[in-house]
Scaffold this motif. Structure first.
Motif, short mmCIF file in Angstrom:
data_model
loop_
_atom_site.label_atom_id
_atom_site.label_comp_id
_atom_site.label_asym_id
_atom_site.label_seq_id
_atom_site.Cartn_x
_atom_site.Cartn_y
_atom_site.Cartn_z
N ALA A 356 0.63 -1.12 -0.18
CA ALA A 356 -0.02 -0.17 0.03
C ALA A 356 0.85 1.21 -0.11
O ALA A 356 0.51 2.35 -0.46
N GLN A 357 2.04 1.22 0.48
CA GLN A 357 2.85 2.45 0.37
C GLN A 357 3.30 2.91 -0.95
O GLN A 357 3.61 4.06 -1.28
N LEU A 358 3.27 1.97 -2.21
CA LEU A 358 3.23 2.45 -3.35
C LEU A 358 2.02 2.14 -4.31
O LEU A 358 1.80 2.15 -5.18
N GLY A 359 0.95 2.38 -3.36
CA GLY A 359 -0.44 2.22 -3.93
C GLY A 359 -0.72 0.93 -4.59
O GLY A 359 -1.86 1.02 -5.50
N SER A 360 -0.16 -0.07 -4.17
CA SER A 360 -0.60 -1.46 -4.77
C SER A 360 -1.48 -2.15 -3.53
O SER A 360 -1.14 -2.07 -2.57
N THR A 361 -2.25 -3.09 -4.10
CA THR A 361 -3.05 -4.10 -3.12
C THR A 361 -2.53 -5.47 -3.46
O THR A 361 -3.10 -6.26 -3.07
N GLN A 362 -1.50 -5.84 -4.23
CA GLN A 362 -1.17 -7.15 -4.51
C GLN A 362 -0.05 -7.72 -3.36
O GLN A 362 0.73 -7.05 -3.15
N VAL A 363 -0.38 -9.00 -3.07
CA VAL A 363 0.42 -9.51 -2.16
C VAL A 363 0.47 -11.33 -2.96
O VAL A 363 -0.63 -11.43 -3.63
N ALA A 364 1.41 -11.84 -2.37
CA ALA A 364 1.60 -13.36 -3.10
C ALA A 364 2.04 -14.18 -1.82
O ALA A 364 2.79 -13.63 -1.12
N LEU A 365 1.33 -15.39 -1.95
CA LEU A 365 1.74 -16.60 -0.87
C LEU A 365 1.99 -17.62 -1.74
O LEU A 365 1.31 -18.17 -2.32
N SER A 366 3.26 -18.24 -1.38
CA SER A 366 3.59 -19.60 -2.09
C SER A 366 3.76 -20.69 -0.85
O SER A 366 4.49 -20.23 0.15
N ALA A 367 3.68 -21.85 -1.26
CA ALA A 367 4.00 -23.01 -0.38
C ALA A 367 4.70 -24.21 -1.25
O ALA A 367 4.06 -24.27 -2.25
N ARG A 368 5.72 -24.64 -0.59
CA ARG A 368 6.73 -25.70 -1.46
C ARG A 368 7.05 -26.65 -0.45
O ARG A 368 7.63 -26.24 0.49
N SER A 369 6.96 -28.01 -1.01
CA SER A 369 7.75 -28.87 0.12
C SER A 369 8.61 -29.56 -0.61
O SER A 369 8.77 -29.50 -1.88
N GLY A 370 9.77 -29.69 0.15
CA GLY A 370 10.98 -30.46 -0.32
C GLY A 370 11.32 -31.78 0.49
O GLY A 370 10.42 -32.01 1.26
N VAL A 371 12.70 -31.91 0.29
CA VAL A 371 13.11 -33.34 1.22
C VAL A 371 13.13 -33.18 2.68
O VAL A 371 12.48 -33.87 3.41
N ARG A 372 13.50 -31.90 3.28
CA ARG A 372 13.38 -31.53 4.62
C ARG A 372 12.76 -30.46 4.93
O ARG A 372 12.32 -30.49 6.27
N CYS A 373 12.21 -29.45 4.22
CA CYS A 373 11.41 -28.37 4.71
C CYS A 373 10.44 -28.13 3.78
O CYS A 373 10.19 -28.75 2.95
N LEU A 374 9.42 -27.35 4.45
CA LEU A 374 8.33 -27.09 3.96
C LEU A 374 8.40 -25.25 3.97
O LEU A 374 8.62 -24.91 5.20
N GLU A 375 8.09 -24.82 2.96
CA GLU A 375 8.64 -23.32 2.70
C GLU A 375 7.30 -22.55 2.44
O GLU A 375 6.79 -23.13 1.39
N PHE A 376 7.28 -21.38 3.14
CA PHE A 376 6.01 -20.51 3.02
C PHE A 376 6.81 -19.21 2.50
O PHE A 376 7.61 -18.78 3.14
N ARG A 377 6.27 -18.56 1.27
CA ARG A 377 7.01 -17.36 0.95
C ARG A 377 5.98 -16.37 0.68
O ARG A 377 4.97 -16.62 0.15
N VAL A 378 5.83 -15.06 1.35
CA VAL A 378 4.94 -14.15 1.26
C VAL A 378 5.85 -12.72 0.67
O VAL A 378 6.82 -12.34 0.99
N ARG A 379 5.38 -12.42 -0.61
CA ARG A 379 6.04 -11.39 -1.44
C ARG A 379 5.00 -10.16 -1.41
O ARG A 379 3.66 -10.17 -1.56
N ASP A 380 5.57 -9.05 -1.27
CA ASP A 380 4.80 -7.83 -1.49
C ASP A 380 5.37 -6.92 -2.68
O ASP A 380 6.47 -7.30 -3.18
N HIS A 381 4.62 -5.95 -2.92
CA HIS A 381 5.07 -4.82 -3.81
C HIS A 381 5.19 -3.68 -3.62
O HIS A 381 4.83 -2.58 -4.09
N GLY A 382 5.77 -3.37 -2.42
CA GLY A 382 6.35 -2.22 -1.67
C GLY A 382 7.57 -1.80 -2.10
O GLY A 382 8.23 -2.26 -2.89
N PRO A 383 8.07 -0.81 -1.24
CA PRO A 383 9.61 -0.30 -1.49
C PRO A 383 10.64 -1.41 -1.04
O PRO A 383 11.93 -0.96 -1.35
N GLY A 384 10.52 -2.22 -0.51
CA GLY A 384 11.57 -3.17 -0.03
C GLY A 384 12.20 -2.70 1.19
O GLY A 384 11.86 -1.70 1.95
#
Length: 464
Positions: A356-384
């Motif tokens: 929202a700091q850059l006027g966007s409403t987009q976010v992303a959530l991804s989930a991936r399973s591997g051999v040893r870990c389960l990983e969740f990634r949350v991505r925004d479209h802000g200034p970083g």
């Protein structure tokens, strides 16, 4: 945000292990087992060097020394080395008394070899100081004193009783030259041993200081979370009555259809939010009960992440959430520990605020399973992040005007408690990305009392 590896979190076992590695004077100690392993490597080096030295002096100098007696002493040390390696492979704990016994064997064999080769006049006699240096970094004061007394006693005996080295055929000058060469070799050995050992000790000390610092930070954070949880429990109990009153009044205030549609829509949205607040209070109680009972709900990974995004959409209807999930991961059954859903919703909420700091409403959530870990990634479209190596949010301190400063702290505490880690970085193309990684084996449901092997699931592809 600095990466938080959390094998233990605030586990008291880590604190006990750190305390066990410190002596009475507060300095870091390697411990008896690490000392035994170090001695095994040094003993193997000593056996090789002693054998070469005996053969060189006997056949290349040449000097009339008791070769067979010297090699017999080295053979005893070799047998002890084999026994030590076999014992260390068993994985049993090494006591301080046993470590002192290992040093005693090394010192006694070294004393025997020095007795046959000139006693205290042998330039290698200063190697009796090495066991004392090793003991000083791994044993208690009593253990250090025992090793020092033993080494000192051996040195004192070698001053009085020893077999002198026979004179060389070329005369006294050659004997002195051989002594100087021996001193130079002894200096090189001592410098190498002390340099390698001190470097290892310094690295271990830095690692221990970092572990203690993380432990202290987690303890402070968990104390704050516990204080907030205590207050939240009381507040949740008190909020139930006014929320029920608001829900009843809002439903009565909603006008009939087609009378005042804008007001009707706003009141319906308010009623939904009040219902959501009541649902959150019920979830808090359910999470606490599940935590006490040790019960975990089992869901497919796809169903779980969709439930998280659905709950997030109720909280933030304006969000444009992109759910990324591979088809082979959607049906993966996972046990949902208490707090994981709230951690992901907190991360999504923070991501939407950043976008929202850059006027966007987009976010992303991804989930991936591997051999040893389960990983969740949350991505925004802000200034970083201006500095990804530093945490943008800490407990009670928020970078947002309306924030409470607990979202990332709670998510990080959940990752620690579940044996995972949480880290952040700026994403390629703009924005930031938070990664929550959890050990997959701990989240898989049990089959016949045993967890499903992680090898049954695919290895995630490398992603930028």
């Amino acid at each position: 945000m600095p990466r938080r590896t959390a094998p233990a979190g605030t586990d008291p076992a880590l604190a006990r292990g750190a305390a066990a590695n410190r002596g009475g004077n507060g300095l870091f100690r390697l411990g008896p087992r690490a000392l035994a392993i170090t001695l095994a490597w040094l003993r193997l080096t000593a056996i090789t060097g002693q054998t070469l030295a005996v053969l060189f002096v006997a056949y290349a100098v040449p000097l009339a020394i008791p070769v067979h007696a010297l090699l017999a002493g080295i053979g005893v040390l070799l047998l002890f080395e084999i026994a030590t390696v076999m014992r260390l492979r068993l994985g049993w704990p090494v006591s301080e008394l046993e470590a002192i016994g290992h040093i005693a064997v090394d010192v006694l064999v070294l004393g025997y070899l020095l007795y046959l080769s000139g006693g205290a006049s042998n330039p290698f006699v200063t190697l009796l100081l090495v066991p004392i240096a090793l003991a000083a970094a791994a044993l208690s004061r009593a253990g250090i004193a025992a090793v020092a007394v033993l080494s000192g006693a051996i040195y004192g005996l070698l001053l009085r009783w020893y077999q002198p080295l026979p004179a060389m055929a070329s005369g006294h000058g050659a004997d002195f030259s051989l002594h100087v060469i021996g001193m130079a070799i002894n200096f090189a050995i001592a410098a190498l041993l002390l340099g390698v050992f001190i470097a290892r000790l310094a690295g271990a000390l830095r690692g221990e200081q970092m572990r203690l610092q993380r432990l202290h930070e987690r303890a402070l954070r968990d104390e704050g979370i516990l204080a907030m949880a205590t207050q939240s429990a009381g507040a949740a109990h008190e909020l139930n009555t006014p929320l029920a009153t608001l829900r009843m009044l809002l439903h009565e205030l909603i006008p009939a259809p087609s009378t005042c549609e804008p007001l009707r829509g706003d009141l319906k949205l308010m009623a939904q939010q009040v219902d959501r607040c009541s649902e959150i209070l019920r979830e808090l109680v359910a999470v606490g009960r599940a935590q006490l009972d040790g019960d975990c709900e089992t869901l497919g990974l796809g169903a779980f992440v969709r439930r998280c995004t659905d709950r997030f959409q109720l909280l933030r209807p304006e969000a444009d959430t992109d759910l990324q999930l591979r088809a082979e991961d959607a049906d993966l059954p996972v046990r949902i520990p208490a707090g994981l859903q709230h951690a992901l919703i907190n991360l999504l909420n923070n991501a939407l605020d950043a976008s929202a700091q850059l006027g966007s409403t987009q976010v992303a959530l991804s989930a991936r399973s591997g051999v040893r870990c389960l990983e969740f990634r949350v991505r925004d479209h802000g200034p970083g992040f201006a500095d990804p190596s530093r945490s943008p949010d800490s407990l009670g301190v928020s970078g947002k005007d309306h924030g409470l400063g607990i979202g990332l702290a709670l998510a990080e505490a959940t990752a620690d408690r579940l044996g995972g880690d949480l880290d952040a970085s700026n994403a390629a193309g703009g924005g930031a990305e938070i990664r929550l990684r959890l050990p997959l084996l701990a989240l898989l449901p049990e089959r016949d009392g045993k967890p499903v092997p992680t090898a049954m699931h695919c290895i995630p592809e490398e992603t930028p």
